[in-house]
Design an enzyme around this catalytic site. Structure first.
Site, PDB file in Angstrom:
ATOM      1  N   SER A  53       0.841  -1.196   0.000  1.00  0.00           N
ATOM      2  CA  SER A  53       0.000   0.000   0.000  1.00  0.00           C
ATOM      3  C   SER A  53       0.877   1.247   0.000  1.00  0.00           C
ATOM      4  O   SER A  53       2.038   1.201   0.418  1.00  0.00           O
ATOM      5  CB  SER A  53      -0.887   0.001   1.249  1.00  0.00           C
ATOM      6  OG  SER A  53      -1.540   1.236   1.417  1.00  0.00           O
TER       7      SER A  53
ATOM      8  N   TYR B 227      -1.943   0.018  10.460  1.00  0.00           N
ATOM      9  CA  TYR B 227      -1.944  -0.386   9.052  1.00  0.00           C
ATOM     10  C   TYR B 227      -0.668   0.074   8.353  1.00  0.00           C
ATOM     11  O   TYR B 227      -0.035  -0.710   7.632  1.00  0.00           O
ATOM     12  CB  TYR B 227      -3.173   0.193   8.351  1.00  0.00           C
ATOM     13  CG  TYR B 227      -3.348  -0.293   6.934  1.00  0.00           C
ATOM     14  CD1 TYR B 227      -3.766  -1.596   6.669  1.00  0.00           C
ATOM     15  CD2 TYR B 227      -3.107   0.551   5.857  1.00  0.00           C
ATOM     16  CE1 TYR B 227      -3.937  -2.049   5.367  1.00  0.00           C
ATOM     17  CE2 TYR B 227      -3.276   0.117   4.550  1.00  0.00           C
ATOM     18  CZ  TYR B 227      -3.694  -1.183   4.309  1.00  0.00           C
ATOM     19  OH  TYR B 227      -3.850  -1.622   3.011  1.00  0.00           O
TER      20      TYR B 227
ATOM     21  N   LYS C 215       2.160  -2.436   6.617  1.00  0.00           N
ATOM     22  CA  LYS C 215       2.527  -2.385   5.198  1.00  0.00           C
ATOM     23  C   LYS C 215       3.986  -1.961   5.014  1.00  0.00           C
ATOM     24  O   LYS C 215       4.650  -2.391   4.068  1.00  0.00           O
ATOM     25  CB  LYS C 215       1.585  -1.441   4.445  1.00  0.00           C
ATOM     26  CG  LYS C 215       0.164  -1.987   4.312  1.00  0.00           C
ATOM     27  CD  LYS C 215       0.141  -3.338   3.613  1.00  0.00           C
ATOM     28  CE  LYS C 215      -1.264  -3.831   3.361  1.00  0.00           C
ATOM     29  NZ  LYS C 215      -1.316  -5.126   2.638  1.00  0.00           N
TER      30      LYS C 215
END
Length: 249
Positions: free
Chosen positions: A136, A149, A153
């Site tokens: 991402s 998150y 990533k």
């Protein structure tokens, strides 16, 4: 259509819907024998109705041992797409241990677990192979409410680099793809985290120089490119941005 993956066996995780499902269907079109892995068996069964020749495996990738046992039974794999992922949206001060554990179990630990099993087979057979990790833009930039998150990533991109370094001498290429918000259910959740209404979506798109979000097919095309030795034979350890220029600002 050119059948560039004829004779290749491909494993796709998070294959029940969204990006994973689209990658499975595209690999089938290109001649690959595809193994679709997902936690949700009903989604896999629907997918198999669309692509009867695929194999399906239902396992919760958060469970290291069960996943390890399931993947080891699959036989040789030439192409791996680590697509399974979860979104974590909690502001600093409200982040819970359970959220961190769940996010890292799916987004990081499963990538390591599955990749090393598949890569070990590639090395032992001396056939080489390709691994693509769906990462991402959150691996590259900071985003509000995305602490866990973003961290997960970022870890995926570092896993990609180290595995590329170690596996390169064995002709195994490892790369990641780093999209902005993708038009999926998960993408819609990410948009709502900034607020409700069309004006919120337009404001987010305005931050992207190309003025649009990422479509599922954009990720599919990039994945096919990186999996192909013919197209990307000299690319390994790379992070391919699909974010319309967001990270250059």
């Amino acid at each position: 259509m050119e059948k560039k993956f004829t004779g290749k066996r491909a494993l796709v995780t998070g294959a029940g819907r969204g990006i994973g499902k689209a990658i499975v269907l595209e690999l089938v079109k290109h001649g690959a024998h595809v193994i679709a892995l997902s936690h949700t068996k009903s989604n896999l069964e629907k997918l198999k109705e669309e692509a009867p020749g695929i194999e399906i495996v239902s396992v919760d990738v958060r469970n290291w041992k069960e996943t390890e046992n399931a993947v080891k039974k699959l036989g040789h794999i030439d192409l791996l797409v680590n697509n399974a992922g979860v979104l974590s949206l909690q502001p600093v001060g409200s982040i819970t241990e359970e959220e961190v554990d769940n996010c890292f179990a799916v987004n990081v630990k499963a990538v390591i677990n599955i990749s090393q099993i598949v890569a070990k087979g590639m090395v032992e057979r001396k056939t080489g192979g390709a691994i693509v990790n769906i990462s991402s833009q959150a691996a590259i930039i900071g985003l509000p409410n995305h602490t866990t998150y973003c961290a997960s990533k970022g870890a995926v991109d570092q896993v990609t680099k180290v595995m590329a370094l170690e596996l390169g001498p064995h002709k195994v290429r490892v790369n990641s793809i780093n999209p902005t918000i993708v038009r999926t259910d998960m993408g819609a959740t990410a948009i709502r985290s900034y607020g409700e209404g069309k004006e919120v979506e337009e404001a987010l798109k305005a931050k992207i120089p190309l003025g649009k979000f990422c479509e599922v097919n954009d990720v599919v095309k990039a994945t096919m490119f990186l999996l192909s030795d013919e197209d990307a034979g000299m690319i390994t350890g790379a992070q391919l941005p699909l974010e319309g220029g967001y990270i250059i600002q």
